[in-house]
Design an enzyme around this catalytic site. Structure first.
Site, PDB file in Angstrom:
ATOM      1  N   PRO A  88     -35.197  38.467 -53.079  1.00 20.09           N
ATOM      2  CA  PRO A  88     -34.637  38.810 -51.765  1.00 20.09           C
ATOM      3  C   PRO A  88     -35.703  39.319 -50.788  1.00 20.09           C
ATOM      4  O   PRO A  88     -35.481  39.326 -49.585  1.00 20.09           O
ATOM      5  CB  PRO A  88     -33.602  39.901 -52.065  1.00 20.09           C
ATOM      6  N   GLU A 115     -33.336  44.501 -61.489  1.00 22.08           N
ATOM      7  CA  GLU A 115     -33.831  44.922 -60.166  1.00 22.08           C
ATOM      8  C   GLU A 115     -35.020  44.088 -59.707  1.00 22.08           C
ATOM      9  O   GLU A 115     -35.464  44.200 -58.574  1.00 22.08           O
ATOM     10  CB  GLU A 115     -34.217  46.402 -60.178  1.00 22.08           C
ATOM     11  N   ARG A 153     -34.737  16.009 -54.141  1.00 20.51           N
ATOM     12  CA  ARG A 153     -34.151  14.891 -53.397  1.00 20.51           C
ATOM     13  C   ARG A 153     -35.146  14.241 -52.450  1.00 20.51           C
ATOM     14  O   ARG A 153     -34.901  13.161 -51.952  1.00 20.51           O
ATOM     15  CB  ARG A 153     -32.887  15.338 -52.648  1.00 20.51           C
ATOM     16  N   ASP A 168     -31.964  13.426 -41.832  1.00 15.51           N
ATOM     17  CA  ASP A 168     -31.444  14.708 -42.264  1.00 15.51           C
ATOM     18  C   ASP A 168     -31.285  15.671 -41.106  1.00 15.51           C
ATOM     19  O   ASP A 168     -32.129  15.748 -40.230  1.00 15.51           O
ATOM     20  CB  ASP A 168     -32.408  15.378 -43.244  1.00 15.51           C
TER      21      ASP A 168
HETATM   22  C1  9D3 Z   1     -28.355  45.468 -56.102  1.00  9.46           C
HETATM   23  C2  9D3 Z   1     -29.823  45.319 -56.295  1.00  9.46           C
HETATM   24  N1  9D3 Z   1     -30.519  45.484 -55.025  1.00  9.46           N
HETATM   25  C3  9D3 Z   1     -30.820  46.907 -54.807  1.00  9.46           C
HETATM   26  C4  9D3 Z   1     -30.771  47.258 -53.368  1.00  9.46           C
HETATM   27  C5  9D3 Z   1     -31.766  44.721 -54.979  1.00  9.46           C
HETATM   28  C6  9D3 Z   1     -31.676  43.363 -55.561  1.00  9.46           C
HETATM   29  C7  9D3 Z   1     -32.379  43.056 -56.700  1.00  9.46           C
HETATM   30  C8  9D3 Z   1     -32.312  41.790 -57.247  1.00  9.46           C
HETATM   31  C9  9D3 Z   1     -30.912  42.385 -54.961  1.00  9.46           C
HETATM   32  C10 9D3 Z   1     -30.832  41.109 -55.511  1.00  9.46           C
HETATM   33  C11 9D3 Z   1     -31.538  40.817 -56.655  1.00  9.46           C
HETATM   34  C12 9D3 Z   1     -31.470  39.462 -57.263  1.00  9.46           C
HETATM   35  N2  9D3 Z   1     -31.702  38.411 -56.300  1.00  9.46           N
HETATM   36  C13 9D3 Z   1     -32.585  37.427 -56.490  1.00  9.46           C
HETATM   37  O1  9D3 Z   1     -33.207  37.377 -57.525  1.00  9.46           O
HETATM   38  C14 9D3 Z   1     -32.812  36.453 -55.449  1.00  9.46           C
HETATM   39  C15 9D3 Z   1     -32.233  36.300 -54.147  1.00  9.46           C
HETATM   40  C16 9D3 Z   1     -31.233  37.033 -53.447  1.00  9.46           C
HETATM   41  O2  9D3 Z   1     -30.619  37.998 -53.928  1.00  9.46           O
HETATM   42  N3  9D3 Z   1     -30.924  36.648 -52.183  1.00  9.46           N
HETATM   43  C17 9D3 Z   1     -31.513  35.587 -51.573  1.00  9.46           C
HETATM   44  N4  9D3 Z   1     -32.445  34.870 -52.170  1.00  9.46           N
HETATM   45  C18 9D3 Z   1     -32.798  35.241 -53.448  1.00  9.46           C
HETATM   46  S1  9D3 Z   1     -33.955  34.461 -54.367  1.00  9.46           S
HETATM   47  C19 9D3 Z   1     -33.769  35.469 -55.658  1.00  9.46           C
END
Ligand code: 9D3
Length: 247
Positions: A88, A115, A153, A168
């Protein structure tokens, strides 16, 4: 192209990827291999995660199993492999990035769970960090599946019709126009007259106008990034004049 995925849920990634055009592209054009950090865990519990230093909720993926998995990924490659961490905190994935990735012969995707991953592993092993959007997932696997689908793709021949890549949505920065199939008349409405006439210039103009109009309505952020030619500006103005009184 070859994509190596480091994931605690290899069967989940496989199921996502073995489907549709991208599934069919595999073997010849696209090779996807998975590596499970669990297989590299050495203690009796096969631990891949630990408590987070500093306290707080959640677990963090440990360095060692990931480092060893990535070592094997790199050793299986005859060339350097760029490692992309799905997270994220990453840079947002766009079609431009997808196209750049699709040109490489080899990439590795690292999926986090819990996490996330110990920062030291990221600093030393990861080249790029990518997010697939502003929403919270429970791990990187769906992100990896999205990357594999989007990149897969684009591999030559993966699409039935090479034209559809050029057309696209996002390739020209606009949303797609509406599509219709039989029947021509239905209680839900009729197929727009212009599409039935065979006047290809008129059809082309109508579709361009719809693309411009929908982008204006739904994704004005995309329009501001474009410089429209005179014809496109006229078509969009036409759409705006007719909106919302169009039939
Ligand atoms: C509830 C956990 N959060 C604490 C504030 C942080 C958090 C850690 C791990 C939020 C999401 C994740 C897991 N997400 C991914 O591994 C992830 C992801 C995403 O959550 N949103 C958009 N793209 C991606 S790519 C990998």
């Amino acid at each position: 192209m070859r994509i190596d995925v480091v994931t605690l849920f290899p069967e989940f990634v496989r199921q996502c990827v073995d489907v549709g055009v991208v599934g069919r592209a595999q073997q010849q054009l696209l090779q996807v291999e998975t590596w499970n950090p669990r297989d590299y865990a050495v203690d009796v519990h096969r631990s891949v995660d630990g408590r987070t230093y500093g306290g707080g909720p959640g677990m963090v993926m440990m360095i060692d199993p990931l480092r060893d998995a990535l070592r094997d990924v790199r050793e299986a490659a005859p060339e350097p492999v760029s490692v992309i961490y799905l997270s994220p905190q990453g840079v947002r994935l766009t079609q431009n990035k997808v196209e750049a990735m699709a040109k490489r012969s080899r990439i590795a995707l690292l999926c986090g769970r819990y996490e996330g991953v110990d920062e030291r592993l990221l600093e030393c092993e990861v080249d790029e960090e990518i997010s697939i959007g502003d929403y919270v997932l429970s791990g990187g696997e769906l992100g990896a599946a999205v990357v594999i689908d989007a990149v897969g793709r684009l591999q030559d021949g993966a699409l039935n019709d090479a034209m559809s890549v050029a057309q696209d949505s996002f390739s020209d920065g606009l949303l797609d126009y509406p599509h219709y199939t039989r029947p021509v008349h239905d209680v839900l409405g009729d197929v727009p007259e212009v599409l039935l006439g065979g006047d290809h210039r008129a059809i082309c103009r109508w579709r361009r106008k719809q693309s411009l109009g929908r982008t204006w309505l739904r994704r004005p952020d995309l329009l501001t990034q474009l410089t429209l030619d005179t014809e496109s500006r006229e078509l969009l103005n036409e759409f705006r004049r007719e909106y919302p009184r169009r039939g």
